[in-house]
Enzyme design. Structure first.
Site, short mmCIF file in Angstrom:
data_model
loop_
_atom_site.label_atom_id
_atom_site.label_comp_id
_atom_site.label_asym_id
_atom_site.label_seq_id
_atom_site.Cartn_x
_atom_site.Cartn_y
_atom_site.Cartn_z
N LYS A 70 0.85 -1.20 0.00
CA LYS A 70 0.00 0.00 0.00
C LYS A 70 0.88 1.25 0.00
CE LYS A 70 -3.61 2.14 2.85
NZ LYS A 70 -4.57 1.88 3.92
N ASP A 170 -5.56 8.23 13.43
CA ASP A 170 -5.54 6.97 12.67
C ASP A 170 -4.10 6.58 12.31
OD1 ASP A 170 -5.85 4.88 10.94
OD2 ASP A 170 -7.19 5.90 9.55
#
Ligand code: AMP
Length: 581
Positions: A70, A170
């Site tokens: 990713k 996050d």
């Protein structure tokens, strides 16, 4: 109605959820777990394995696996594993395919549409690469939403009557996002977002690996190149120690020899929470920057934030929780599982898209996380200097949005090339080029002509750029859509063809394959006097599996599980699944 699944495509783990029986629900994978490691492996037979089995394979055969891809979404980088070469969208597609299959087994119907989440700070190329991964996996990506937005949706779905200012923190495996939002009785408004695309839990593990190697007079870069098996096993040890520190004050890391086996005689390095905090201090300091920026952009002080929600597995680290507590003067909210909240929120988004009654009181407004603008020429002294970026839509503007700005062409110009960029840097070359638009047929004048440019940006990330020459009815227009970055339809078709040719290891046999991979890993870990017995049992198990001899396989598997149990290993997760290859 065919269901739209919600997918959290994470750096280290991915999850799939669906809005089912009035609520978002996670879907288990072939091993009965919700978290599927975002790891792809290619077995010697050429079969592709994804998830748990690939994670086991990574420890013994790291060169046959790819992970953390990713992090290079949106780049042209390729990696060779086994005999095949893959791009990041192709590897992500294999993970998505596996999740799609899990969803189909769970729902007992084909799944062809998905909402996929991305870090809020992903740029346009990274979003396009994510959409392409979906397409390669046979999924129409109905919407790409930001991970913190998804987290807010899950939060808002569960707690509809709150009125709060929230900060979503996050920290995933490879990315870090901070989002400030306001929740008022089901209406959620994103105020600001900031982040770093190359900062996550994996960096904390890497720092620890590097530290252990440095203490032994080695460097991570050199070892990774020369002895990848040693680094792979040491990384597994460091990852386990990092997690152990969530509950314990001290963790131990077993030493690994040059071949990648546990050192003999056994030796451990102990690690305290304080030592770990000290080792990762530079990373902790980097976490502060986006928090401060998001608060500044939202014009809030830390004391005005009512709740900090932790998202992403890496936010569990006590040193990270401590940092957040120190910055905000209170402990963060730990009610929702940080691993699961994003996928659940993506499923809530799919319910919103299907206009389901259970979510008709939820309203979500999002923002664009990067500024969008054009390259301009500036007059510096008595000459023109090229290459400056001028934002038309500023970061953190609520979307959908349409903004227009007027410019003047340079004197004498008959045509103008509008270059469209995304980013925050003053020089356009430091930002991301999204596209171009020629404006032609300008009547040259000594003072330049007025040209207006309108940017319209919608919720799915579609940017429409229109331009008009003053006094002319003609409109110039380009739509920068979400098609795969830099890829033509033919490139896409070729990638699809390559993926179609891959042999994917059958889902119903993964459980046994993982047992085999697990035992192979154990060979390098257990004491030498057990090693021979383990190998003596592993050989017939492997032989029975490759011959497809069911009776011998059952016998060999039973013997192996009994042996593992005698070593004190919990074998419950390997029971059942009696299929043989
Ligand atoms: P993701 O799955 O991308 O959200 O992120 C997973 C990351 O969280 C990985 O880097 C894990 O190492 C990390 N992680 C998960 N659980 C823990 C834990 N208990 N303590 C520390 N890090 C964790």
């Amino acid at each position: 109605m065919s269901p739209i699944v919600g997918i959290d495509l994470g750096t280290t783990n991915s999850l799939v959820a669906v809005f089912h029986h009035g609520r978002p629900q996670l879907i288990p994978n072939a091993h009965g777990k919700f978290l599927t490691p975002s790891i792809v492996g290619v077995l010697e037979s050429g079969d592709v394995v994804v998830g748990e089995t690939a994670r086991e394979l990574r420890i013994t055969q790291p060169t046959r696996c790819a992970w953390a891809f990713k992090r290079w979404m949106g780049q042209t980088r390729q990696v060779k594993i086994g005999m095949s070469v893959f791009t990041a969208p192709e590897l992500s597609a294999l993970v998505l395919k596996s999740l799609k299959q899990d969803a189909e087994v769970f729902l007992q119907q084909p799944v062809t549409e998905a909402v996929v989440t991305v870090p809020a700070y992903f740029n346009d190329h990274q979003r396009k690469a994510t959409r392409m991964a979906g397409e390669l996996a046979g999924l129409v990506v109905r919407r790409i939403i930001n991970e913190p937005t998804a987290a807010a949706l899950a939060y808002g779905f569960q707690d509809r009557h709150v009125e709060k200012r929230l900060l979503v923190f996050d920290l995933g495996g490879g990315t870090f996002d901070v989002t400030v939002m306001e929740v008022t009785g089901g209406a959620m408004e994103i105020k600001a977002t900031a982040g770093e695309n190359f900062l996550g839990g994996e960096d904390f593990t890497d720092r620890l690996v590097a530290e252990i190697l440095t203490r032994a007079g080695m460097t991570l870069e050199a070892e990774e190149h020369l002895r990848p098996r040693r680094v792979a096993r040491l990384r597994a040890e460091c990852e386990a120690a990092k997690r152990e520190l969530q509950h314990a004050e001290t963790a131990s890391i077993r030493q690994v020899d040059a071949e990648g086996n546990l050192a003999e005689p056994p030796a451990v390095t102990s690690l305290t929470r304080d030592e770990f905090r000290h080792i990762v201090d530079p990373l902790l300091r980097r976490l502060r920057v986006p928090i401060e920026q998001a608060l500044r952009d939202a014009r809030l002080s830390p004391s005005q934030v009512d709740d900090v929600i932790l998202v992403g597995g890496a936010s569990r680290m006590p040193s990270v929780v401590g940092l957040v507590a120190a910055m905000f003067g209170r402990a963060p909210n730990a009610e929702l599982n940080p691993d699961e909240i994003v996928a659940l929120g993506a499923a809530v988004q799919s319910a919103l898209m299907n206009d389901l009654a259970e979510v008709d009181d939820l309203v979500m407004t999002d923002i664009c996380s990067h500024s969008l603008g054009v390259e301009v020429v500036k007059v510096v002294g008595d000459w023109f200097e090229k290459g400056f970026f001028d934002p038309i839509i500023h970061r953190n503007t609520t979307i959908p949005v349409s903004r227009e700005k007027s410019y003047r062409s340079v004197p004498g110009a008959e045509k103008v090339l509008i270059q469209i960029f995304q980013g925050e840097a003053r020089r356009s070359s430091d930002n991301l080029l999204l596209g171009e638009l020629w404006v032609t047929g300008i009547t040259p004048t000594a003072t330049g002509t007025e040209i207006s440019i309108r940017f319209t940006y919608d919720l799915s990330g579609l940017l429409e750029v229109e331009s008009f020459i003053a006094g002319s009815p003609k409109k110039f227009q380009v739509v920068l859509n979400q098609e795969a970055a830099g890829l033509s339809a033919a490139d896409l078709e070729r990638a699809l063809e390559r993926l179609r040719k891959l042999k994917i290891y059958p889902r119903d046999r993964l459980e046994n394959r993982r047992l085999l991979q697990f035992c192979e890993r154990l060979v390098g870990e257990i004491a030498p006097h057990w090693r021979d017995s383990l190998e003596a049992m592993l050989d017939p198990l492997e032989a029975a599996m490759s011959l497809g001899d069911f009776a011998r396989f059952i016998e060999a598997k039973r013997a192996m599980l009994d042996f593992l149990a005698s070593l004190g290993i919990d074998t419950a997760e390997f029971e059942g699944g009696e299929h043989v290859e």
